[in-house]
Design an enzyme around this catalytic site. Structure first.
Site, PDB file in Angstrom:
ATOM      1  CG  ASN A  14      -8.579  -4.404   5.742  1.00 47.48           C
ATOM      2  OD1 ASN A  14      -9.136  -4.459   6.840  1.00 47.48           O
ATOM      3  ND2 ASN A  14      -7.910  -5.446   5.225  1.00 47.48           N
ATOM      4  CB  SER A  30      -7.212  -0.085  16.190  1.00 40.59           C
ATOM      5  OG  SER A  30      -7.061  -0.904  17.329  1.00 40.59           O
ATOM      6  CB  VAL A  64      -0.965   0.027   1.207  1.00 42.56           C
ATOM      7  CG1 VAL A  64      -2.148  -0.884   0.970  1.00 42.56           C
ATOM      8  CG2 VAL A  64      -0.258  -0.317   2.512  1.00 42.56           C
ATOM      9  CB  ALA A 101       0.924   6.968  17.279  1.00 41.69           C
ATOM     10  CB  ALA A 102      -0.279   4.191  12.921  1.00 39.44           C
ATOM     11  CE  LYS A 103      -5.054   0.225  12.517  1.00 40.49           C
ATOM     12  NZ  LYS A 103      -5.344   0.105  11.077  1.00 40.49           N
ATOM     13  CB  SER A 140      -7.752 -11.363  11.829  1.00 41.30           C
ATOM     14  OG  SER A 140      -6.939 -10.484  12.577  1.00 41.30           O
ATOM     15  NE  ARG A 141      -1.465 -11.884   8.946  1.00 36.29           N
ATOM     16  CZ  ARG A 141      -0.532 -11.847   8.021  1.00 36.29           C
ATOM     17  NH1 ARG A 141       0.154 -12.928   7.743  1.00 36.29           N
ATOM     18  NH2 ARG A 141      -0.268 -10.739   7.386  1.00 36.29           N
ATOM     19  CE1 TYR A 180      -2.644  -1.796  14.214  1.00 38.38           C
ATOM     20  CE2 TYR A 180      -3.742  -1.639  16.344  1.00 38.38           C
ATOM     21  CZ  TYR A 180      -3.754  -2.016  15.011  1.00 38.38           C
ATOM     22  OH  TYR A 180      -4.877  -2.599  14.479  1.00 38.38           O
ATOM     23  CB  ALA A 204     -12.617  -9.115  13.135  1.00 36.93           C
TER      24      ALA A 204
HETATM   25  P1  NAD Z   1      -4.897  -9.708   8.848  1.00 39.34           P
HETATM   26  O1  NAD Z   1      -3.467  -9.850   9.210  1.00 39.34           O
HETATM   27  O2  NAD Z   1      -5.735 -10.936   8.816  1.00 39.34           O
HETATM   28  O3  NAD Z   1      -5.034  -8.994   7.437  1.00 39.34           O
HETATM   29  C1  NAD Z   1      -4.236  -7.909   7.060  1.00 39.34           C
HETATM   30  C2  NAD Z   1      -3.756  -8.140   5.642  1.00 39.34           C
HETATM   31  O4  NAD Z   1      -3.007  -6.981   5.226  1.00 39.34           O
HETATM   32  C3  NAD Z   1      -2.814  -9.338   5.507  1.00 39.34           C
HETATM   33  O5  NAD Z   1      -3.326 -10.258   4.559  1.00 39.34           O
HETATM   34  C4  NAD Z   1      -1.483  -8.720   5.068  1.00 39.34           C
HETATM   35  O6  NAD Z   1      -0.758  -9.529   4.161  1.00 39.34           O
HETATM   36  C5  NAD Z   1      -1.939  -7.424   4.425  1.00 39.34           C
HETATM   37  N1  NAD Z   1      -0.883  -6.424   4.398  1.00 39.34           N
HETATM   38  C6  NAD Z   1      -0.019  -6.115   5.400  1.00 39.34           C
HETATM   39  N2  NAD Z   1       0.825  -5.149   5.000  1.00 39.34           N
HETATM   40  C7  NAD Z   1       0.489  -4.821   3.728  1.00 39.34           C
HETATM   41  C8  NAD Z   1       0.994  -3.899   2.793  1.00 39.34           C
HETATM   42  N3  NAD Z   1       2.032  -3.100   3.081  1.00 39.34           N
HETATM   43  N4  NAD Z   1       0.394  -3.825   1.577  1.00 39.34           N
HETATM   44  C9  NAD Z   1      -0.631  -4.628   1.262  1.00 39.34           C
HETATM   45  N5  NAD Z   1      -1.142  -5.557   2.118  1.00 39.34           N
HETATM   46  C10 NAD Z   1      -0.591  -5.651   3.328  1.00 39.34           C
HETATM   47  O7  NAD Z   1      -5.511  -8.623   9.856  1.00 39.34           O
HETATM   48  P2  NAD Z   1      -6.994  -8.073  10.137  1.00 39.34           P
HETATM   49  O8  NAD Z   1      -7.279  -8.293  11.559  1.00 39.34           O
HETATM   50  O9  NAD Z   1      -7.947  -8.546   9.112  1.00 39.34           O
HETATM   51  O10 NAD Z   1      -6.716  -6.504   9.982  1.00 39.34           O
HETATM   52  C11 NAD Z   1      -7.266  -5.689   8.990  1.00 39.34           C
HETATM   53  C12 NAD Z   1      -7.193  -4.245   9.450  1.00 39.34           C
HETATM   54  O11 NAD Z   1      -8.042  -4.066  10.582  1.00 39.34           O
HETATM   55  C13 NAD Z   1      -5.809  -3.782   9.886  1.00 39.34           C
HETATM   56  O12 NAD Z   1      -5.627  -2.436   9.480  1.00 39.34           O
HETATM   57  C14 NAD Z   1      -5.868  -3.857  11.388  1.00 39.34           C
HETATM   58  O13 NAD Z   1      -4.956  -2.972  12.003  1.00 39.34           O
HETATM   59  C15 NAD Z   1      -7.305  -3.447  11.617  1.00 39.34           C
HETATM   60  N6  NAD Z   1      -7.868  -3.858  12.905  1.00 39.34           N
HETATM   61  C16 NAD Z   1      -8.146  -5.153  13.142  1.00 39.34           C
HETATM   62  C17 NAD Z   1      -8.722  -5.491  14.348  1.00 39.34           C
HETATM   63  C18 NAD Z   1      -9.129  -6.905  14.668  1.00 39.34           C
HETATM   64  O14 NAD Z   1      -9.756  -7.097  15.716  1.00 39.34           O
HETATM   65  N7  NAD Z   1      -8.827  -7.862  13.829  1.00 39.34           N
HETATM   66  C19 NAD Z   1      -8.975  -4.520  15.320  1.00 39.34           C
HETATM   67  C20 NAD Z   1      -8.682  -3.199  15.028  1.00 39.34           C
HETATM   68  C21 NAD Z   1      -8.132  -2.880  13.807  1.00 39.34           C
END
Ligand code: NAD
Length: 307
Positions: free
Chosen positions: A99, A151, A76, A166-168, A198-199, A164, A196
């Site tokens: 995302n 987040s 990205v 600060a970025a969010k 997720s990993r 994280y 959610a």
């Molecule tokens: P995830 O790790 O399952 O998915 C994130 C995806 O982003 C991965 O497939 C990864 O390969 C891809 N990615 C990472 N760096 C990248 C880059 N530079 N360019 C393109 N793709 C890239 O995580 P998720 O939980 O689905 O997270 C999605 C978003 O939601 C993130 O921004 C995360 O910070 C945010 N978030 C998630 C949660 C949660 O509870 N899961 C909570 C708050 C915020």
């Protein structure tokens, strides 16, 4: 039967769509008629490595369900390349869902420059580069929808996530201004705050809770925010387990620490009035920077009149 919300003819970029939330968003948009750019560089959760396989497998899933999708493997940070893929493949771009994300969790004292820069690059610069490349198309067609992903770690803080967090929160400020700049061109920007399974959360959330946190329960909220009939703009929407709610900053009524114009303000004035300064019983949201400043000007006017 209520009318189904469709995205026929719309082109959607979902960054980080190879897994987790992004995959759920891409599959939902794909099932509702949109053409999807499935972006994912396929790296590890800390921003290491890369692979085309995760994006490819989501593209395959969308196509198997009868949808239209293309993979993009760029980071990205080079968001213009993702927009190029949309334009070259589908001829337009309507919706950008920022995302993609990684974590580099460390307690504050241990965060290195690399931990800080990588997090800001992927989350903040990534959203900037991808959205900015789509912006001229949005302006020209007088339509665009942007999602940025914040987040609870940013909104409320979380141990070990200063970089994280600060970025969010940076993304919230980013979205606030895009919402203003895009408004007259029918470009609406909103913030999603997901929780959610997720990993990124597998070793953080308790297992019983984890299995209930399906990304598919958040994707419909994101889809609605991106629909042409949705006029929400500049909002922070928290979503999890099928629940969604709006969140915003509020300000107390505050307290004037001066009685007349000629008064100075001392630290003791702040101390002695602190209960009034921080009294949230009449707290309210300021709708704009103008409203926030205007109230302060009113205080000044009152002081001048009373002096
Ligand atoms: P995830 O790790 O399952 O998915 C994130 C995806 O982003 C991965 O497939 C990864 O390969 C891809 N990615 C990472 N760096 C990248 C880059 N530079 N360019 C393109 N793709 C890239 O995580 P998720 O939980 O689905 O997270 C999605 C978003 O939601 C993130 O921004 C995360 O910070 C945010 N978030 C998630 C949660 C949660 O509870 N899961 C909570 C708050 C915020």
């Amino acid at each position: 039967m209520p009318e189904e919300l469709r995205f026929d003819g719309r082109v959607v970029i979902v960054t980080g769509a190879g897994a987790g939330l992004g995959r759920a968003y891409a599959l939902l948009f794909g099932s509702r008629g949109a053409s999807i750019v499935v972006n994912d560089l396929g790296g590890g959760r800390h921003g290491d490595g890369s692979s085309s396989s995760v994006a490819d497998s989501v593209v395959k899933e969308i196509r198997q369900n009868g949808g239209k999708a293309v993979a993009n493997y760029d980071s990205v940070v080079e968001g213009h390349k993702i927009v190029d893929t949309a334009i070259k493949t589908f001829g337009r771009i309507d919706i950008v869902v920022n995302n993609a994300g990684i974590l580099r969790d460390k307690s504050f004292a241990k965060i290195s420059d690399q931990d800080w820069d990588l997090i800001h690059n992927v989350h903040v610069k990534g959203a900037f580069k991808t959205t900015q490349a789509a912006w001229p198309y949005f302006k020209k067609q007088k339509y665009g929808r942007v999602i940025v992903t914040s987040s609870n770690s940013g909104l409320y803080g979380n141990f070990g996530q200063a970089n994280y967090s600060a970025a969010k929160m940076g993304l919230v400020g980013f979205a606030n201004t895009l919402a203003i700049e895009g408004n007259s061109s029918n470009i609406y920007t909103n913030v999603i705050v997901p929780t959610a399974a997720s990993r990124l959360t597998e070793d953080i959330l308790p297992p019983d809770f984890f299995k209930e946190l399906k990304p598919e329960l958040i994707a419909p909220v994101v889809a609605w925010l991106c629909h042409e009939n949705c006029s929400e703009n500049g909002s922070i929407i928290e979503a999890a387990v099928g629940w969604a709610g709006k969140c915003h900053l509020i300000r107390s009524a505050g307290c004037n620490l001066r009685k007349k114009m000629s008064d100075a303000v001392t630290p003791e004035d702040a101390r002695d009035n602190w209960a009034a300064v921080t009294d949230m019983t009449k707290a309210k949201r300021c709708e704009s920077i103008q409203e926030a400043s205007m109230e302060v000007f009113e205080v000044l006017k009152e002081l001048q009149e009373n002096s």
